[in-house]
Design an enzyme around this catalytic site. Structure first.
Site, PDB file in Angstrom:
ATOM      1  N   HIS A  73       0.820  -1.207   0.000  1.00 37.95           N
ATOM      2  CA  HIS A  73       0.000   0.000   0.000  1.00 37.95           C
ATOM      3  C   HIS A  73       0.850   1.252   0.000  1.00 37.95           C
ATOM      4  O   HIS A  73       2.018   1.233   0.378  1.00 37.95           O
ATOM      5  CB  HIS A  73      -0.890   0.021   1.241  1.00 37.95           C
ATOM      6  N   HIS A  89       5.411   6.507  -0.844  1.00 40.11           N
ATOM      7  CA  HIS A  89       6.243   5.298  -0.926  1.00 40.11           C
ATOM      8  C   HIS A  89       5.415   4.046  -0.692  1.00 40.11           C
ATOM      9  O   HIS A  89       4.322   4.112  -0.113  1.00 40.11           O
ATOM     10  CB  HIS A  89       7.369   5.365   0.107  1.00 40.11           C
TER      11      HIS A  89
END
Lengths: 172, 172
Positions: B34, B115
């Site tokens: 995720h 990220h």
């Protein structure tokens, strides 16, 4: 890609279920505690684009309803799965039927047994021990179902939520 | 209850990320790969009832946008986390800002570094080995962001999706 449809019960039920799954469920890390509403099925992107509005329609037609759980049961001798038996209800059956008719492949392989798995893939001795100790236990769990989730499966067999469908709240 | 907001990238990216996470990420079993859009925050049921329409509004205001990934980076020396660096974009920053202002606690603890984590909680030697081998690698991944997910955390620290918000498709 493989998709499935499930309901995640409230946190209280999930936490209780996970206390068993952690030790006894080979799928513990692959998906949170859930009630399967439609078994894994193969679908491409185009099919999903057709099914999503259909799922919204079904969600909008459905009123929130209650489920209750009072005991465990088992799929033995077919499999060593032990589960929390969700008491059958007309609302749950109607939702299941809608997810197995019309645009959805209506090949329900077996009758709908609403359940939340606690244990699977146990060796026979462990299965007997766990079921022996859980079958006498009385549970008193309840939840209000107001949504369901469309998930897809990754290569490591874990499941990711693609979309949530909230009863009466979908824009079509 | 603890909530968080995240985006799950497409299956191709998730499968690639999991090939690293399986060996190197202590959170591998707790959540699918995720991109965190809002760190874990405490909220009660009443607060969530207020935030959900707000999230729908934000989703409806947002147009689908692309993200690209070309390399890994690290949070060292703050932590031994190695991640796929998502190239910053105005769209991503705008979405992040909306999730940290207005009705949302706007205490963004650190600047937004988009990220997708590959590795965390490695011992120093393993961290150096893994980062050493990954830092030269060129990635060529892209995805179209068209939704985000509100999740809550269970007692075992895993995350369950509460609701999905699809850009331009929410009923308010």
């Amino acid at each position: 890609m493989k998709y499935g449809i499930a309901y995640f019960p409230n946190k209280k039920i999930q936490d209780e279920v996970n206390s068993y799954r952690k030790r006894y469920d080979s799928h513990y890390a692959l998906i949170p505690p859930h009630l399967t509403l439609k078994d894994a099925f193969e679908a491409d992107d185009e099919t999903i684009k057709i099914l999503v509005p259909e799922l919204k329609k079904i969600a909008n037609e459905t009123e929130p309803f209650s489920i209750t759980i009072n005991k465990v049961s088992t799929f033995a001798p077919i499999s060593n799965t032990i589960y929390l038996k969700v008491n059958p209800s007309q609302e749950l059956q109607t939702l299941y039927d809608k997810l197995h008719s019309g645009k959805f492949s209506n090949e329900a392989v077996h009758p709908f047994v609403p359940h939340i798995t606690l244990a699977q893939d146990l060796v026979d001795q462990e299965y007997s021990d766990v079921f022996g100790s859980l079958k006498m236990k009385r549970f008193d769990l309840a939840d209000e179902v107001d949504r369901f989730q469309l998930l897809y499966q990754l290569d490591n067999n874990s499941w990711t939520v693609y979309e949530t469908f909230v009863f009466g709240k979908e824009f079509i």
